[in-house]
Scaffold this active site. Structure first.
Site, PDB file in Angstrom:
ATOM      1  CG  HIS A 141     -40.571 -39.557  29.686  1.00 22.34           C
ATOM      2  ND1 HIS A 141     -41.356 -40.560  30.189  1.00 22.34           N
ATOM      3  CD2 HIS A 141     -39.441 -39.550  30.423  1.00 22.34           C
ATOM      4  CE1 HIS A 141     -40.717 -41.135  31.194  1.00 22.34           C
ATOM      5  NE2 HIS A 141     -39.554 -40.545  31.357  1.00 22.34           N
ATOM      6  CG  HIS A 191     -47.189 -36.194  33.566  1.00 20.03           C
ATOM      7  ND1 HIS A 191     -46.976 -36.853  34.758  1.00 20.03           N
ATOM      8  CD2 HIS A 191     -46.758 -37.032  32.599  1.00 20.03           C
ATOM      9  CE1 HIS A 191     -46.418 -38.020  34.524  1.00 20.03           C
ATOM     10  NE2 HIS A 191     -46.283 -38.167  33.218  1.00 20.03           N
ATOM     11  CG  ASP A 232     -46.291 -48.440  42.012  1.00 20.78           C
ATOM     12  OD1 ASP A 232     -47.244 -49.025  42.545  1.00 20.78           O
ATOM     13  OD2 ASP A 232     -45.356 -49.038  41.446  1.00 20.78           O
TER      14      ASP A 232
END
Length: 141
Positions: free
Chosen positions: A135, A33, A62
């Site tokens: 996360h 990220h 996705d």
């Protein structure tokens, strides 16, 4: 005395194992990220980082959000630059530049993934463990 020592040794091994797991999850968060990615470079960056639906799959992921700031600044969210948000999460107190890459060709496999990128500035919702982001949950306006 031996039982106490064995217990302390076992406890130390458990703590070290947990620390190693948190650091592994943190490195995974950074790899997945963190980094400045322009919206027209999603195909390249998703492929370069080998981001797929799961670690044992070559199905294209996705969607993925890239946070266009330093790991050090993002880490601060887990300290004084973040506030509790819902159950286990922390919300950034400041917005961050992000690029969201969404898959255009459903069910494609690497290396044929094609993404549509969108740049924005949003607040981040992340999960922190032991002071590290581990996360990415979502972004919010």
């Amino acid at each position: 005395m031996r039982i106490v020592f064995a217990g302390l040794l076992l406890l130390s091994a458990t703590v070290l194992s947990q620390d190693a797991n948190v650091l592994r999850r943190y490195r995974n968060f950074i790899a997945r990220h963190v980094g400045q990615v322009s919206r027209d470079r999603c195909d390249h960056e998703m492929g370069r980082r080998r981001l797929t639906k799961s670690s044992d799959s070559n199905l294209c992921r996705d969607t993925n959000t890239f946070i266009g700031d330093s790991a050090g600044r993002i880490n601060l969210i887990c300290g004084g630059a973040g506030a509790p948000y819902g159950g286990n999460f922390t919300r950034s107190l400041q917005p961050f530049p992000i690029t969201i890459c969404n898959l255009k060709n459903e069910n494609a496999r690497q290396p044929h993934c094609q993404y549509r990128g969108r740049a924005d500035t949003r607040y981040l919702v992340i999960q922190c463990e032991q002071g590290y982001p581990v996360h990415f949950e979502r972004d919010i306006v």
